[in-house]
Design a protein around this motif. Structure first.
Motif, PDB file in Angstrom:
ATOM      1  N   HIS A 171      53.475  20.718 -30.413  1.00 22.60           N
ATOM      2  CA  HIS A 171      53.645  22.228 -29.817  1.00 22.60           C
ATOM      3  C   HIS A 171      53.029  23.105 -30.755  1.00 22.60           C
ATOM      4  CE1 HIS A 171      56.022  21.683 -26.107  1.00 22.60           C
ATOM      5  NE2 HIS A 171      56.438  20.802 -26.672  1.00 22.60           N
ATOM      6  N   ALA A 187      56.077  24.797 -23.076  1.00 23.65           N
ATOM      7  CA  ALA A 187      54.779  24.215 -22.712  1.00 23.65           C
ATOM      8  C   ALA A 187      54.074  25.072 -21.754  1.00 23.65           C
ATOM      9  CB  ALA A 187      54.634  22.690 -22.640  1.00 23.65           C
ATOM     10  N   ARG A 231      53.210  28.607 -22.762  1.00 25.26           N
ATOM     11  CA  ARG A 231      52.082  28.733 -23.669  1.00 25.26           C
ATOM     12  C   ARG A 231      50.725  28.483 -22.882  1.00 25.26           C
ATOM     13  NH1 ARG A 231      49.435  30.995 -26.510  1.00 25.26           N
ATOM     14  NH2 ARG A 231      48.119  30.109 -28.193  1.00 25.26           N
ATOM     15  N   SER A 232      50.751  27.641 -21.989  1.00 24.79           N
ATOM     16  CA  SER A 232      49.538  27.258 -21.187  1.00 24.79           C
ATOM     17  C   SER A 232      49.148  28.587 -20.326  1.00 24.79           C
ATOM     18  CB  SER A 232      49.931  26.046 -20.177  1.00 24.79           C
ATOM     19  OG  SER A 232      50.702  26.526 -19.024  1.00 24.79           O
ATOM     20  N   ARG A 266      50.259  22.586 -32.691  1.00 28.10           N
ATOM     21  CA  ARG A 266      48.835  22.512 -32.549  1.00 28.10           C
ATOM     22  C   ARG A 266      48.584  23.266 -31.154  1.00 28.10           C
ATOM     23  NH1 ARG A 266      49.476  17.045 -34.275  1.00 28.10           N
ATOM     24  NH2 ARG A 266      49.834  16.316 -32.070  1.00 28.10           N
ATOM     25  N   ARG A 267      49.222  23.445 -30.126  1.00 27.32           N
ATOM     26  CA  ARG A 267      49.041  24.097 -29.019  1.00 27.32           C
ATOM     27  C   ARG A 267      49.288  25.641 -29.187  1.00 27.32           C
ATOM     28  NH1 ARG A 267      49.655  19.029 -28.400  1.00 27.32           N
ATOM     29  NH2 ARG A 267      48.579  18.012 -26.503  1.00 27.32           N
TER      30      ARG A 267
END
Length: 422
Positions: A202, A167, A170-171, A204-205
Motif C-alpha cells: 500500500h 485501495a 488511492r486508485s 508503494r502505491r
C-alpha cells in the motif's frame, strides 16, 4: 403468514436458506423478512467494484425480481423484526414475530440470519458529517458520492474492508492514510509476513500507513469533519473518514428468545441454536471449528454464509447433515488478490513460498506438521491446490512447500492421521 418457515434477515445467508429449503423439497410457506428496502444483494463488491464505480446497484442483486414469487418465497422488505415469541406448549419452534410496523408473522419454524452491524467509535466528534461506515448498500452509495468529491481520505482500521476501500480511494487519486491501532495490518487473520507485505504494497502505491496509532477523536468545522485526532496528539487533515474497525453480531432477538450467545449466537455444526428447533446462520453466529469441531469461531465470509444456511435448511427439515466444507475467503485490494483457504488459527509454523516483493507469493500454515490453511497473493494455483488438499484430507509436506518452482498440486500426499489403520 400462517405457518411455514420464517427467516429473519434478508442477507446472503437468509436467501440461501430459503433457496436451500426449496431445493430440498420443502413445499411449506417461506417468509424472508429484511429491514432494508431492497431485495437481498451482494455485499463484498460494496468495498471494491461498487465503490470504485465499476458496478451499479442492479448488478448487486442476487436474483431477478420475479424469482421470489416464482419460488414461492414471500419477501418482506423494509420491515425490522423487533420481537419474537415462541408459542408455549405448542409445536416446538413455532411462534409469532412482530415488526416495527406492527406486522405479525406467525411461523412453525424459525431461522435467524440477522448478520452484524459495524462497530462504531465512541470518541469526540464521531457524529460529524463525513465520518462514515460501510456495511450496507446505502452506506456504499453515500460513500461513493462523497469519495468523488473528497481529496484527503483517512481510513480508520487496517482490516480487509479498510484496506479494500483505501485501495479504491488511492486508485481514484485521493490522498489516503490508513490508521491502525494494532502493531500490524489484518493481524487477526494473517501471519506477520503477510501483514508486512500489505503495509509495503500500500505504501508503494502512495498510501500512508500508520500502525500502533489510536484515534482519540475527530475535529470539525461547521459540523463537518476536518481532521482525525490521534492519541499521540497528531492531527491528520481529512475531508472524508471511513471507519472500519470490525463488526458486532446482532444478537438482540436471540437474547430475547433466551438463546445462548457468546460474541454471537452460539450454534452447532448443523446451525442449530441452544434451542434445537431454532437455527441461525451467517455473520451473527459463532460455531464449532468447521474442520476440527474444537472451540468456537466466528466466520465472516460468503462461503460460511452459504454453508451454514444450507446446513440450517437441512436441520429444519430433519435431513442428514452435509459434510463440513473448507472455509475460504478473498480480499481484492486493487490488483492485489488475496485468496485464503482453511483457518490458520493456532498455527505454530508457516512456510513462505515465493518472494513477497514480487507481489506473487503464498504462505502455508501448519500446526504440529498438519496443514491448516493458505494465504495466496496473486497465486490462484497455490490456493486451489491447498483448498483441494484440505477438502480431500490430504497435505503438502512443509519441507517441500517452499520451492515456488514446484507446483503445489504435485506435492499433495495423504495426511498421516487420515491413513486407515485397518
Amino acid at each position: 403468514m400462517t405457518g411455514g418457515t420464517l427467516i429473519v434477515g434478508a442477507s446472503q445467508a437468509g436467501l440461501q436458506l430459503a433457496v436451500s429449503l426449496r431445493q430440498l423439497g420443502d413445499t411449506e410457506p417461506i417468509t424472508l423478512v429484511g429491514e432494508e428496502s431492497h431485495p437481498p444483494y451482494q455485499r463484498p463488491p460494496l468495498s471494491k467494484e461498487f465503490l470504485a464505480g465499476k458496478a451499479d446497484l442492479d448488478s448487486l442483486a442476487f436474483r431477478a425480481p420475479s424469482y421470489y414469487a416464482d419460488a414461492g418465497i414471500d419477501l418482506v422488505s423494509g420491515e425490522r423484526v423487533t420481537d419474537v415469541v415462541l408459542s408455549p406448549g405448542g409445536r416446538p419452534g413455532a411462534g409469532v414475530a412482530t415488526t416495527a410496523g406492527e406486522r405479525a408473522l406467525a411461523f412453525d419454524q424459525l431461522a435467524l440470519t440477522v448478520g452484524a452491524g459495524p462497530r462504531r467509535l465512541s470518541v469526540p466528534g464521531a457524529d460529524l458529517d463525513g465520518v462514515c461506515y460501510l456495511r450496507d448498500r446505502e452506506d456504499a452509495l453515500d460513500l461513493r458520492v462523497r469519495l468523488a468529491a473528497a481529496s484527503r481520505v483517512v481510513v480508520v482500521g487496517g482490516g480487509f474492508i479498510g484496506l479494500e476501500a483505501a485501495a479504491v480511494a488511492r486508485s481514484l487519486g485521493k490522498d489516503v492514510t490508513v490508521v491502525e491501532a494494532a502493531e500490524r495490518l489484518i493481524a487477526r487473520a494473517v501471519a506477520p509476513v503477510v501483514s508486512e507485505f500489505y503495509r509495503q504494497a500500500h505504501r508503494r502505491r502512495g498510501t500512508t500507513v500508520l500502525l500502533s496509532a489510536g484515534v482519540a477523536g475527530f475535529d470539525g468545522a461547521a459540523g463537518r469533519v476536518t481532521a482525525v485526532r490521534l492519541a499521540d496528539g497528531r492531527a491528520l487533515p481529512a475531508d472524508l473518514v471511513l471507519v472500519g474497525v470490525g463488526v458486532v453480531p446482532r444478537t438482540e432477538l436471540a437474547e430475547r428468545l433466551g438463546l445462548v450467545c457468546d460474541h454471537g449466537i452460539v450454534v452447532d455444526a448443523q446451525a442449530r441454536t441452544s434451542n434445537p428447533h431454532v437455527t441461525a446462520a451467517g455473520d451473527c453466529t459463532v460455531q464449532p471449528h468447521p474442520l476440527t469441531g474444537v472451540g468456537r469461531v466466528r466466520l465472516e465470509s460468503v462461503q460460511n454464509a452459504v454453508a451454514q444456511a444450507s446446513a440450517a435448511a437441512a436441520a429444519l427439515l430433519g435431513r442428514p447433515a452435509r459434510a463440513a466444507a473448507v472455509p475460504w475467503f478473498w480480499s481484492f485490494q486493487g490488483d492485489l488478490k488475496l485468496q485464503i483457504a482453511g483457518l490458520s488459527t493456532d498455527y505454530d509454523e508457516y512456510v513462505l513460498r515465493g518472494e513477497p516483493d514480487s507481489e506473487r507469493f503464498s504462505v502455508l500454515y501448519y500446526r504440529q506438521g498438519r496443514l491448516l490453511a493458505i494465504d495466496a497473493v496473486n497465486s490462484p494455483a497455490d490456493y486451489m491446490a491447498v483448498r483441494k488438499a484440505l477438502t480431500d484430507g490430504a497435505t503438502v509436506p512443509a519441507t517441500a512447500a517452499g520451492d515456488p518452482s514446484v507446483p503445489l498440486k504435485t506435492l499433495l500426499t495423504a495426511r498421516p492421521d487420515a491413513v486407515s489403520s485397518n
